[in-house]
Write an enzyme that holds these catalytic residues in place. Structure first.
Site, PDB file in Angstrom:
ATOM      1  N   SER A   1       0.958  -0.771   0.156  1.00 40.53           N
ATOM      2  CA  SER A   1       0.059  -0.047   0.165  1.00 40.53           C
ATOM      3  C   SER A   1       0.889   1.332  -0.029  1.00 40.53           C
ATOM      4  CB  SER A   1      -0.823   0.043   1.003  1.00 40.53           C
ATOM      5  OG  SER A   1      -0.899   1.149   2.039  1.00 40.53           O
ATOM      6  N   LYS A   2       0.285   2.177  -0.618  1.00 44.22           N
ATOM      7  CA  LYS A   2       0.852   3.608  -0.962  1.00 44.22           C
ATOM      8  C   LYS A   2       1.165   4.657   0.273  1.00 44.22           C
ATOM      9  CE  LYS A   2      -0.364   7.415  -3.302  1.00 44.22           C
ATOM     10  NZ  LYS A   2      -1.138   8.354  -3.767  1.00 44.22           N
ATOM     11  N   ARG A   3       0.491   3.458   1.422  1.00 42.45           N
ATOM     12  CA  ARG A   3       0.893   4.537   2.738  1.00 42.45           C
ATOM     13  C   ARG A   3       1.965   4.074   3.637  1.00 42.45           C
ATOM     14  NH1 ARG A   3      -1.286   8.374   2.126  1.00 42.45           N
ATOM     15  NH2 ARG A   3      -3.158   8.102   0.669  1.00 42.45           N
TER      16      ARG A   3
END
Ligand code: GLU
Length: 505
Positions: A256-258
């Site tokens: 995930s980009k997070r």
């Protein structure tokens, strides 16, 4: 060959952000599958979400795919006889099929308002009933429809999903999938603005473009029963589906980009070789005979065997990528070419023209150059907690500040002016000293030290992809933010008030 019919595969990315490595991964497998079977690989742009789609992102899809050496037989930029290949240019087609379904009574106009839908959602939540639309407008009489229309109410078009029975389809990787129709919502086909939903446009296009195999990530498998039903309603034969395992982070959770750098450009900007990156991506979902790990795209196409596609999540392990990259570096770049390659990567004229104004007045000798701006050319800053937490700032507080900074940049942009603006907001939100706390924290995050060339220009020059990764890296080193705290930080950011949160952290 596995089929008498021409094999045609596609990727259908939505241009709503910079290309995720998952897009490259899916493109690679679609291309391999098509080429191994003498077929064609198509690129279609799914830009029905007009608010979020941007031409800039579309360009970056082409650019990142070409970076790893992928080419497509048909697409918006190369043409082809099934065009146009951009959904925004195909609205008439979707309307035609939607009208057909309405006429045949297989779809209906639904005038339910947003407030009514919200009420439905709340009731379902309270009573534990099935979430979703309760089909209240499924059987309106023509008078009722006329009344709503007279009122000028807007409507969406929904599919009349059978109330009983099962949707059954065979996924070539996962096997037979059965879903009770009762669990499938009356899917929206056309939105109130007259534009199709992803589901309708996707099915219509796969049919009209004669896509034989839909190879996509696991996250779409929950949409597939809907697609099977839409195909059925339209009288189309559904394509064959293959849902590939998702890319996972080393924590075993969806990449995930997070938490992880997921933009293909991050890897390009960090100095990975495109051939190595492609090789690495293919290893994610496939294993070569004899566990061979280093091979070319041609080799995998020539020996491709569908049975060797992995069935469980593939771990995107950067250590592995590093190892593969090193093999390529040693084997495919001659010593004489090495400096040329490094120069093209990070020491090229374009970059240096931008860097020189930032360092010009800050060196006593050329010998200070690397000390001053070496952080542009390294992947590891060797950060410490100490350097990231000036004065009395605690590691947890620093995480909040950096996270809010990241959100600010994502919202406003990564250019110098926006960077400056976002950083100034941090002292407002958290009530901390701009010069003595915010600035040193940011210097440390991006440069690994408290002094250097001008901060805001440097962040802009470092670029969105590497800058984002540095923020995530610093947050990780400082212990991260728990899932429980994250919404509080988000609220603080949105309200521009995190003083209380800050003092209790
Ligand atoms: N537009 C979808 C995406 O953004 C396409 C999914 C599919 O392959 O059907 O990935």
């Amino acid at each position: 060959m596995i089929h008498a019919m021409k094999i045609r595969t596609r990727i259908a990315p939505s241009p709503t952000g910079h290309p995720h490595v998952g897009t490259l991964y899916m493109a690679l497998f679609n291309l391999i599958f098509a080429k191994a079977n003498g077929g064609d690989f198509i690129l279609r742009i799914e830009d029905t979400d007009q608010k979020r789609s941007k031409v800039e992102y579309e360009e970056s899809i082409y650019e990142s795919l070409r970076w790893i050496g992928l080419e497509w037989d048909e697409g918006p930029d190369v043409g082809g006889k099934y065009g146009p290949y951009k959904q925004s240019e195909r609205s008439e087609l979707y309307k035609k099929y939607c009208d057909q379904l309405l006429k045949e009574g297989k779809a209906y106009k639904c005038f339910t308002t947003g407030a009514e839908l919200e009420e439905m959602r709340l009731i379902a939540k309270k009573t534990g009933a099935r979430l979703g639309y309760d089909r209240r407008h499924r059987n309106l009489t023509s008078d009722e429809i006329a009344d709503f229309e007279k009122e000028g109410r807007s409507f969406v078009v929904r599919l009349k999903v059978p109330l009983t029975g099962e949707v059954v389809f065979t996924d070539q990787i996962k096997g037979v999938i059965k879903v009770p129709c009762a669990d499938v919502d009356d899917q929206v086909l056309m939105k109130s603005d007259g534009l199709p939903t992803y589901h309708l446009a996707n099915v219509v296009d796969d049919h009209l473009m004669e896509i034989s195999h839909v190879i996509r990530g696991d996250e779409w498998i929950s949409s597939t029963p809907k697609h099977v039903l839409i195909n059925e309603a339209l009288g189309f034969t559904a394509p064959t589906y293959l849902h590939m395992p998702l890319l996972l982070g080393t924590d075993g959770k969806k990449l995930s980009k997070r938490k992880n750098p997921t933009s293909a450009y991050f890897y390009r900007d960090s100095g990975y070789l495109p051939e190595a990156f492609l090789n690495f991506l293919s290893l994610m979902g496939y294993s070569m005979e004899g566990d061979k790990e280093i091979y070319t795209l041609d080799e995998i196409i020539k020996t491709f065997n569908q049975k060797r596609i992995g069935t469980s999540g593939a771990v995107f392990d950067v250590k592995k990528l590093d190892w593969i990259n090193q093999q390529y570096l040693i084997d495919s770049i001659k010593e004489d070419d090495l400096w040329g390659r490094i120069k093209d990567w990070g020491f090229n004229e374009t970059f240096m023209k931008k860097l020189m104004p930032l360092v010009h007045t800050r060196m006593k000798t050329f010998g200070d150059f690397i000390d001053l701006c070496g952080f542009f050319f390294v992947n590891n800053l060797h950060l410490t907690e100490e350097i990231l937490t000036p004065r009395k700032v605690t590691p947890q507080q620093a995480c909040f500040v950096l996270q809010a900074f990241l959100w600010g940049l994502e919202k406003d942009g990564w250019d110098k002016a926006s960077v400056e603006n976002s950083s100034k907001k941090l002292s407002e939100i958290f009530g901390i000293h701009f010069k003595k706390e915010v600035i040193p924290m940011l210097f440390a995050t991006f440069m690994g030290k408290h002094t250097g060339p001008p901060l805001f220009d440097s962040i802009e020059l470092l670029g969105e992809h590497r800058a984002r990764a540095r923020i995530l890296e610093a947050i990780k080193l400082l212990g991260g933010i728990s899932n429980k705290k994250m919404p509080l930080v988000q609220k603080a950011f949105e309200k521009s008030d995190g003083k209380e949160l800050f003092t209790t952290a």
